[in-house]
Design a protein around this motif. Structure first.
Motif, mmCIF file in Angstrom:
data_model
loop_
_atom_site.group_PDB
_atom_site.id
_atom_site.type_symbol
_atom_site.label_atom_id
_atom_site.label_comp_id
_atom_site.label_asym_id
_atom_site.label_seq_id
_atom_site.Cartn_x
_atom_site.Cartn_y
_atom_site.Cartn_z
ATOM 1 N N LEU A 298 0.819 -1.213 0.000
ATOM 2 C CA LEU A 298 0.000 0.000 0.000
ATOM 3 C C LEU A 298 0.852 1.261 0.000
ATOM 4 C CD1 LEU A 298 -2.762 -1.092 2.548
ATOM 5 C CD2 LEU A 298 -2.992 -0.933 0.061
ATOM 6 N N LEU A 299 1.860 1.313 0.881
ATOM 7 C CA LEU A 299 2.709 2.507 0.932
ATOM 8 C C LEU A 299 3.585 2.595 -0.322
ATOM 9 C CD1 LEU A 299 3.723 2.526 4.709
ATOM 10 C CD2 LEU A 299 1.938 3.867 3.570
ATOM 11 N N GLY A 300 3.950 1.444 -0.879
ATOM 12 C CA GLY A 300 4.698 1.451 -2.126
ATOM 13 C C GLY A 300 3.891 2.037 -3.275
ATOM 14 N N ALA A 301 2.558 1.915 -3.170
ATOM 15 C CA ALA A 301 1.672 2.496 -4.182
ATOM 16 C C ALA A 301 1.284 3.933 -3.837
ATOM 17 C CB ALA A 301 0.413 1.638 -4.316
ATOM 18 N N GLY A 302 1.855 4.480 -2.768
ATOM 19 C CA GLY A 302 1.578 5.861 -2.390
ATOM 20 C C GLY A 302 0.273 6.056 -1.635
ATOM 21 N N LEU A 303 -0.323 4.980 -1.134
ATOM 22 C CA LEU A 303 -1.628 5.071 -0.487
ATOM 23 C C LEU A 303 -1.504 5.308 1.011
ATOM 24 C CD1 LEU A 303 -3.284 2.074 -2.345
ATOM 25 C CD2 LEU A 303 -3.776 4.497 -2.690
ATOM 26 N N PRO A 304 -2.287 6.223 1.552
ATOM 27 C CA PRO A 304 -2.266 6.434 3.002
ATOM 28 C C PRO A 304 -2.935 5.284 3.732
ATOM 29 C CG PRO A 304 -3.867 7.892 1.946
ATOM 30 C CD PRO A 304 -3.177 7.161 0.855
ATOM 31 N N ILE A 305 -2.388 4.955 4.900
ATOM 32 C CA ILE A 305 -2.934 3.926 5.782
ATOM 33 C C ILE A 305 -3.294 4.583 7.110
ATOM 34 C CG2 ILE A 305 -2.439 1.803 7.053
ATOM 35 C CD1 ILE A 305 -0.380 1.131 4.883
ATOM 36 N N VAL A 306 -4.484 4.303 7.619
ATOM 37 C CA VAL A 306 -4.892 4.800 8.932
ATOM 38 C C VAL A 306 -5.151 3.598 9.824
ATOM 39 C CG1 VAL A 306 -6.521 6.198 10.241
ATOM 40 C CG2 VAL A 306 -5.923 6.850 7.896
ATOM 41 N N GLU A 307 -4.402 3.498 10.922
ATOM 42 C CA GLU A 307 -4.537 2.376 11.855
ATOM 43 C C GLU A 307 -5.149 2.835 13.174
ATOM 44 O OE1 GLU A 307 -0.941 -0.609 10.733
ATOM 45 O OE2 GLU A 307 -0.315 1.389 11.396
ATOM 46 N N HIS A 308 -5.708 1.877 13.902
ATOM 47 C CA HIS A 308 -6.320 2.115 15.217
ATOM 48 C C HIS A 308 -7.550 3.022 15.130
ATOM 49 C CE1 HIS A 308 -2.622 0.338 16.764
ATOM 50 N NE2 HIS A 308 -1.946 1.264 16.108
ATOM 51 N N LEU A 309 -8.358 2.818 14.118
ATOM 52 C CA LEU A 309 -9.642 3.522 14.070
ATOM 53 C C LEU A 309 -10.567 2.958 15.145
ATOM 54 C CD1 LEU A 309 -10.107 3.590 10.204
ATOM 55 C CD2 LEU A 309 -9.940 5.619 11.672
ATOM 56 N N THR A 310 -11.672 3.630 15.387
ATOM 57 C CA THR A 310 -12.660 3.148 16.337
ATOM 58 C C THR A 310 -14.044 3.616 15.899
ATOM 59 O OG1 THR A 310 -13.221 2.973 18.693
ATOM 60 C CG2 THR A 310 -12.496 5.131 17.906
ATOM 61 N N SER A 311 -15.068 2.976 16.448
ATOM 62 C CA SER A 311 -16.476 3.359 16.239
ATOM 63 C C SER A 311 -16.954 3.180 14.805
ATOM 64 C CB SER A 311 -16.711 4.811 16.691
ATOM 65 O OG SER A 311 -16.386 4.974 18.047
ATOM 66 N N LEU A 312 -16.335 2.297 14.047
ATOM 67 C CA LEU A 312 -16.792 2.067 12.676
ATOM 68 C C LEU A 312 -18.188 1.452 12.626
ATOM 69 C CD1 LEU A 312 -13.536 0.765 10.920
ATOM 70 C CD2 LEU A 312 -14.559 3.045 10.800
ATOM 71 N N ALA A 313 -18.632 0.853 13.721
ATOM 72 C CA ALA A 313 -19.987 0.293 13.763
ATOM 73 C C ALA A 313 -21.045 1.374 13.602
ATOM 74 C CB ALA A 313 -20.205 -0.459 15.071
ATOM 75 N N GLN A 314 -20.687 2.631 13.847
ATOM 76 C CA GLN A 314 -21.651 3.720 13.754
ATOM 77 C C GLN A 314 -21.820 4.239 12.327
ATOM 78 O OE1 GLN A 314 -21.355 6.791 16.752
ATOM 79 N NE2 GLN A 314 -20.212 5.458 18.126
ATOM 80 N N LEU A 315 -21.044 3.721 11.379
ATOM 81 C CA LEU A 315 -21.116 4.205 10.002
ATOM 82 C C LEU A 315 -21.999 3.297 9.161
ATOM 83 C CD1 LEU A 315 -17.429 5.198 9.165
ATOM 84 C CD2 LEU A 315 -19.188 6.489 10.379
ATOM 85 N N PRO A 316 -22.680 3.861 8.170
ATOM 86 C CA PRO A 316 -23.399 3.022 7.207
ATOM 87 C C PRO A 316 -22.392 2.336 6.289
ATOM 88 C CG PRO A 316 -23.470 5.300 6.515
ATOM 89 C CD PRO A 316 -22.826 5.300 7.875
ATOM 90 N N PRO A 317 -22.786 1.266 5.620
ATOM 91 C CA PRO A 317 -21.844 0.561 4.733
ATOM 92 C C PRO A 317 -21.269 1.449 3.641
ATOM 93 C CG PRO A 317 -23.797 -0.764 5.124
ATOM 94 C CD PRO A 317 -24.098 0.588 5.688
ATOM 95 N N THR A 318 -22.085 2.361 3.102
ATOM 96 C CA THR A 318 -21.622 3.304 2.090
ATOM 97 C C THR A 318 -22.293 4.643 2.335
ATOM 98 O OG1 THR A 318 -23.392 2.713 0.545
ATOM 99 C CG2 THR A 318 -21.321 1.496 0.343
ATOM 100 N N GLY A 319 -21.776 5.675 1.705
ATOM 101 C CA GLY A 319 -22.423 6.982 1.758
ATOM 102 C C GLY A 319 -21.763 7.998 2.649
ATOM 103 N N ALA A 320 -20.987 7.563 3.653
ATOM 104 C CA ALA A 320 -20.302 8.509 4.526
ATOM 105 C C ALA A 320 -19.061 9.069 3.824
ATOM 106 C CB ALA A 320 -19.896 7.842 5.836
ATOM 107 N N LEU A 321 -18.612 10.225 4.285
ATOM 108 C CA LEU A 321 -17.377 10.827 3.793
ATOM 109 C C LEU A 321 -16.344 10.787 4.912
ATOM 110 C CD1 LEU A 321 -18.794 13.953 1.904
ATOM 111 C CD2 LEU A 321 -18.103 11.745 0.930
ATOM 112 N N PHE A 322 -15.168 10.250 4.601
ATOM 113 C CA PHE A 322 -14.136 9.998 5.605
ATOM 114 C C PHE A 322 -13.028 11.031 5.506
ATOM 115 C CE2 PHE A 322 -10.071 7.923 6.748
ATOM 116 C CZ PHE A 322 -10.341 7.604 8.065
ATOM 117 N N THR A 323 -12.566 11.507 6.669
ATOM 118 C CA THR A 323 -11.463 12.465 6.743
ATOM 119 C C THR A 323 -10.481 12.016 7.816
ATOM 120 O OG1 THR A 323 -12.794 14.358 6.012
ATOM 121 C CG2 THR A 323 -10.820 14.848 7.297
ATOM 122 N N ALA A 324 -9.183 12.102 7.508
ATOM 123 C CA ALA A 324 -8.123 11.821 8.485
ATOM 124 C C ALA A 324 -6.917 12.667 8.104
ATOM 125 C CB ALA A 324 -7.761 10.340 8.487
#
Length: 306
Positions: free
Chosen positions: A260-286
């Motif tokens: 992933l990092l070799g492809a230049g993609l950001p990785i976010v670890e140790h997220l929480t509360s993902l159960a509160q999100l719908p499967p699709t439709g939300a907009l994510f920021t980090a």
């Protein structure tokens, strides 16, 4: 933890006959349903829609039960368009609070808070009745919920300053729920039904419930090598996970980070509360601070709900 009105899934066995001959049998199949009070006919229609079956004739359901569970965004279901069920907050916090001495990973020291200037000492510097406090914090960059840039893995990769805001802000999110899959590795097969082009893929494992305990790193979920390659090949924009590491911590080669990092993609670890999100439709920021020369740093991760 779920917020607002409960969401439901139907579990059942099914037999399908096709108008052009042949049939299909499934056991223990699950689809999202709009409410607990659904008819077998409605569940049958959702089942056919979820598989995109053509020329389907009769559908016979057995062992049908309705269970309270977060929607997974099955095709044709009530959350497939990203609309959350019930009332939900506009924003959902997805990052852990950073506290003095907290443990993110057992092998890393916790942050230390202190004061550069106390309120009492500041009174000598300002007019009567005016005071300020300036704090200090000492911590490793891998604290709380954090973002990795390519420089975390590659010496010639860009650091935190290398991501423009459009790579980290308001990314369309897809939540991949694997907490009840019975498997720790999240492979390409677990991802194959998702349209990930230009999306932030958030891997919901449920491991965040153990954050801050020794059990957090035990039997932790992870993204496999072929899962990481599938995401890259299908144009993912960012990958996040609510577990101790995006890689299998027993594999020293760290294939998910490497790819992933070799492809230049950001990785976010140790997220929480993902159960509160719908499967699709939300907009994510980090977004981390723009720190030159640093490869990893805590983020304020959150989602804006539709």
């Amino acid at each position: 933890m779920m917020t607002g009105m409960a969401s439901y899934r139907a579990r059942f066995d099914a037999t399908v006959s096709f108008t052009n001959g042949g049939g299909l049998q499934v056991q223990g199949f699950l689809v999202d349903v709009p409410a607990a009070e659904v008819t077998p006919a409605q569940v049958g229609e959702l089942f056919l829609d979820s598989l995109g079956l053509l020329m389907a004739g009769d559908v016979e359901l057995t062992n049908l039960e309705i269970v309270e569970a977060a929607h997974k965004g099955t095709r044709g279901g009530p959350s497939a368009d990203g609309r959350p069920s019930g009332d939900r907050p506009t924003y959902v916090e997805l990052s852990h609070v950073i506290r003095d001495g907290m443990v993110t990973l057992p092998n890393l020291p916790g942050p230390e808070f202190g004061l550069q200037l106390s309120r009492e000492a500041s009174r000598e510097l300002y007019a009567p009745g005016t005071e300020f406090e300036i704090g200090r914090i000492s911590m490793v960059a891998n604290t709380g919920t954090y973002l990795d840039s390519p420089n975390h893995r590659y010496p010639d990769g860009h650091d935190l300053t290398g991501y423009p805001l459009d790579r980290l802000v308001d990314l369309p999110a897809i939540v991949v729920r694997v907490e009840d899959s019975g498997r720790l590795g999240i492979d390409a097969a677990a991802l194959a039904t998702y349209e990930v082009q230009g999306k932030a893929v958030l891997l919901h494992t449920g491991d965040d419930a153990r954050f801050g305990t020794p059990q957090y790193v035990e039997n932790a979920h992870f993204l496999t090598r072929d899962g990481a390659q599938w995401l890259i090949d299908n144009g993912v924009a960012l990958v996040g996970i609510d577990a101790a590491n995006i890689d299998d911590m027993t594999d020293g080669t760290r294939p998910a980070h490497t790819l992933l990092l070799g492809a230049g993609l950001p990785i976010v670890e140790h997220l929480t509360s993902l159960a509160q999100l719908p499967p699709t439709g939300a907009l994510f920021t980090a977004t981390p601070p723009r720190i030159e020369g640093l490869a990893t740093f805590p983020v304020r991760a959150y989602a804006k709900l539709p």
